[in-house]
Design a protein around this motif. Structure first.
Motif, PDB file in Angstrom:
ATOM      1  N   ASP A 144      24.589  -5.991 -38.671  1.00 28.26           N
ATOM      2  CA  ASP A 144      23.391  -6.017 -37.600  1.00 28.26           C
ATOM      3  C   ASP A 144      22.459  -4.895 -38.196  1.00 28.26           C
ATOM      4  O   ASP A 144      21.356  -5.079 -37.850  1.00 28.26           O
ATOM      5  CB  ASP A 144      24.148  -5.785 -36.201  1.00 28.26           C
ATOM      6  N   LEU A 145      23.008  -3.736 -38.411  1.00 37.76           N
ATOM      7  CA  LEU A 145      21.913  -2.660 -38.676  1.00 37.76           C
ATOM      8  C   LEU A 145      21.134  -2.972 -39.940  1.00 37.76           C
ATOM      9  O   LEU A 145      20.126  -2.804 -40.399  1.00 37.76           O
ATOM     10  CB  LEU A 145      22.869  -1.265 -38.954  1.00 37.76           C
TER      11      LEU A 145
ATOM     12  N   GLU B 225      14.473  -6.676 -30.821  1.00 39.51           N
ATOM     13  CA  GLU B 225      15.912  -6.932 -31.129  1.00 39.51           C
ATOM     14  C   GLU B 225      16.910  -6.048 -30.323  1.00 39.51           C
ATOM     15  O   GLU B 225      18.028  -6.400 -29.915  1.00 39.51           O
ATOM     16  CB  GLU B 225      15.981  -6.699 -32.665  1.00 39.51           C
ATOM     17  N   ILE B 226      16.269  -4.618 -30.108  1.00 38.96           N
ATOM     18  CA  ILE B 226      17.155  -3.731 -29.263  1.00 38.96           C
ATOM     19  C   ILE B 226      17.125  -4.195 -27.752  1.00 38.96           C
ATOM     20  O   ILE B 226      18.080  -4.265 -27.047  1.00 38.96           O
ATOM     21  CB  ILE B 226      16.881  -2.480 -29.523  1.00 38.96           C
TER      22      ILE B 226
ATOM     23  N   ARG C  15      18.801  -7.260 -26.141  1.00 41.02           N
ATOM     24  CA  ARG C  15      20.270  -7.231 -25.997  1.00 41.02           C
ATOM     25  C   ARG C  15      20.629  -6.847 -24.592  1.00 41.02           C
ATOM     26  O   ARG C  15      21.772  -6.908 -24.362  1.00 41.02           O
ATOM     27  CB  ARG C  15      20.883  -6.215 -27.274  1.00 41.02           C
TER      28      ARG C  15
ATOM     29  N   LEU D 101      26.781  -2.973 -32.322  1.00 41.63           N
ATOM     30  CA  LEU D 101      26.083  -3.364 -33.573  1.00 41.63           C
ATOM     31  C   LEU D 101      26.708  -2.756 -34.648  1.00 41.63           C
ATOM     32  O   LEU D 101      27.316  -1.669 -34.851  1.00 41.63           O
ATOM     33  CB  LEU D 101      24.686  -2.709 -33.641  1.00 41.63           C
ATOM     34  N   ASN D 102      27.187  -3.995 -35.488  1.00 45.81           N
ATOM     35  CA  ASN D 102      27.988  -3.508 -36.616  1.00 45.81           C
ATOM     36  C   ASN D 102      26.941  -3.439 -38.071  1.00 45.81           C
ATOM     37  O   ASN D 102      25.790  -3.535 -37.654  1.00 45.81           O
ATOM     38  CB  ASN D 102      29.130  -4.680 -36.934  1.00 45.81           C
TER      39      ASN D 102
ATOM     40  N   MET E  74      26.017   2.420 -29.424  1.00 45.03           N
ATOM     41  CA  MET E  74      25.777   1.193 -29.720  1.00 45.03           C
ATOM     42  C   MET E  74      26.119   1.093 -31.450  1.00 45.03           C
ATOM     43  O   MET E  74      26.320  -0.213 -31.875  1.00 45.03           O
ATOM     44  CB  MET E  74      24.334   0.784 -29.571  1.00 45.03           C
TER      45      MET E  74
ATOM     46  N   HIS F 145      20.080  -5.875 -40.728  1.00 43.84           N
ATOM     47  CA  HIS F 145      19.103  -6.942 -40.547  1.00 43.84           C
ATOM     48  C   HIS F 145      18.201  -6.196 -39.877  1.00 43.84           C
ATOM     49  O   HIS F 145      16.997  -6.632 -40.113  1.00 43.84           O
ATOM     50  CB  HIS F 145      19.876  -7.668 -39.600  1.00 43.84           C
ATOM     51  N   LEU F 146      18.259  -5.067 -38.909  1.00 43.20           N
ATOM     52  CA  LEU F 146      17.338  -4.432 -38.457  1.00 43.20           C
ATOM     53  C   LEU F 146      16.718  -3.549 -39.316  1.00 43.20           C
ATOM     54  O   LEU F 146      15.289  -3.030 -39.118  1.00 43.20           O
ATOM     55  CB  LEU F 146      17.957  -3.370 -37.418  1.00 43.20           C
TER      56      LEU F 146
END
Length: 461
Positions: free
Chosen positions: A42-43, A57-58, A61, A38-39, A268, A45-46
């Motif tokens: 991504d973080l 979401e986790i 994946r 996760l970049n 991650m 977004h979460l």
């Protein structure tokens, strides 16, 4: 996403196959063939998601076989009894933050994973038209959390082993008073490691495992690790002011499953600076991190019984990554552990281990003193396992606003210790108030493999 064994004899499994296999058929533990990264985007977004959407979401994946709507339904059903807006409160106390993981039906952090695993089992079994006999071992909280995850479900029986007189009274009563016909609690003469050895030996009898369709709920089951990984992201988002800031996390642990979930989250891409292992007198993990000494000693009973363990099952998963994915080295190490009762980790491997973790330990007196101090300083009550983490954080001098200690059990599960230390009884949650009025049902067997297999054969339906 495909799954393989740490020992190299199994590969190409789907997520559902990995869940149902539990322990790999070659004796190893199952891991994903790759870890999703996760970049920062991504973080971000979460960051604001409620727990159920974050979990989706986790977890999504790591799987590609369960339709999105079905996976979301499983997750929502698993956490329906939680306040998912504030499912895991992160409070300020003792000069740091405390993440209360214990707001599930059995007041243990293990509810987070085992509610999910129970619903996942039911989903897969219904789809395949199969029945499952779950076999597990517990040093305290896994048993009741697993039982509450599957009690009363169709097509599932659960056989839970626990060491006689070595779990708290509340924990034992939670397990043995469900009055559910698909639940079988077995008191084993010995300690938790004896229980765990029996479970592993039973799974290693592949013919028996297939005949009875045995499944695992201990943290040898990958789905448990995965579900626990989610709350590391949740805790991070509840602690930092902005994505990219680092946090420290202290994990009271015995079987290495909870802290391995944190290690996975960091791999991650979650910005965890220091990942700390806190142990009690049963300090195999602390000795390993400090000195490379993973040698099995006698298990000592303590006031934090969930950590009264000398064989940390999930350490094998970490060894796979420590050895650079070399399955042959993992297999050799686990054989050495079986024969010589030790694994020697030295040189650059110990250096890497010490970059990945820091560790410390607490005695019973240390934990009691910490319970007393935290209550005096913060008017906040913690259980002995959490006290172990808080004590070690102070010893390692990482007490800070960005340091989070995982609180793994409600203090009411250890009322005698709390009363001894504070002179007051913890407030009893609704789900624990009528335990003494229920009838206890358990079965006593010796720690012999044939005795266990005979019992399962007689009671499996």
């Amino acid at each position: 996403m495909r799954y393989k064994s740490t020992r190299g004899g199994v590969s190409g499994l789907s997520f559902e196959e990995a869940v149902m296999m539990g322990l790999a058929s070659d004796g190893g533990l199952l891991i994903p063939e790759k870890i999703p990264l996760l970049n920062e985007k991504d973080l971000k977004h979460l960051f604001e998601l409620p727990y159920t959407k974050l979990a989706y979401e986790i977890i999504n994946r790591y799987q590609d076989g369960i339709p999105s709507n079905d996976l979301m339904a499983i997750i929502q059903k698993s956490y329906a009894k939680y306040d998912t807006v504030n499912m895991i409160p992160v409070r300020k106390a003792a000069g740091m933050r405390i993440a209360e993981l214990y707001h599930g039906p059995t007041y243990s952090f293990k509810d987070v994973a085992l509610q999910f695993l129970g619903n996942l089992f039911e989903y897969i079994l219904t789809k395949k038209g199969q029945k499952l006999n779950i076999l597990g071992a517990t040093s305290g909280d896994t048993g009741s959390a697993a039982i509450y995850g599957v009690k009363g479900r169709k097509n599932i029986n659960v056989f839970m082993l626990y060491p006689a007189n070595r779990v708290s009274h509340v924990q034992e009563m939670q397990m043995t008073t469900t009055e559910s016909p698909n639940v079988f609690c077995l008191e084993i003469g010995g300690n938790f490691d004896n229980c765990q050895d029996l479970v592993k030996s039973t799974f290693n009898d592949l013919e028996f495992k297939e005949e009875l369709n045995l499944g695992a709920v201990n943290s040898i089951n990958w789905a448990r690790i995965l579900a626990q990984t989610v709350y590391y992201f949740w805790i991070y988002f509840k602690t930092v002011h902005r994505v990219g800031d680092e946090i420290n996390i202290i994990v009271p642990t015995g079987n290495f499953g909870n802290v391995f979930a944190g290690y996975l989250a960091r791999k991650m891409g979650l910005p965890i600076a220091k990942l700390m292992i806190a142990t009690n007198r049963n300090n195999i993990l602390t000795r390993t991190v400090k000195f490379g000494d993973y040698s099995i000693e006698r298990v000592h009973p303590t006031i934090s019984p969930a950590m009264d363990i000398q064989i940390a099952s999930n350490f094998e998963r970490y060894l796979y990554y420590l050895y650079g994915g070399d399955c042959e080295k993992v297999t050799d190490a686990m054989e050495l552990l079986r024969v010589e009762k030790e694994i020697d980790i030295r040189g650059h491997l110990l250096g890497q281990l010490q970059r990945d973790f820091i560790a410390g330990e607490a005695s019973d007196d240390d934990m009691k003193d910490t319970i007393r101090k935290v209550f005096a300083q913060s008017d906040y009550m913690i259980d002995p396992h959490t006290a172990c983490g808080v004590y070690v954080a102070n010893q390692m001098d990482i007490v800070a606003d960005n340091t989070v200690c995982l609180s793994t059990a409600h203090p009411a599960k250890f009322p005698d210790v709390i009363h001894e230390v504070l002179g007051a009884w913890p407030e009893i949650p609704d789900g624990l108030r009528d335990l003494e009025e229920r009838q206890k049902v358990s079965y006593k067997i010796m720690p012999e493999l044939q005795d266990l297999k005979s019992f399962i054969s007689q009671h499996a339906k």
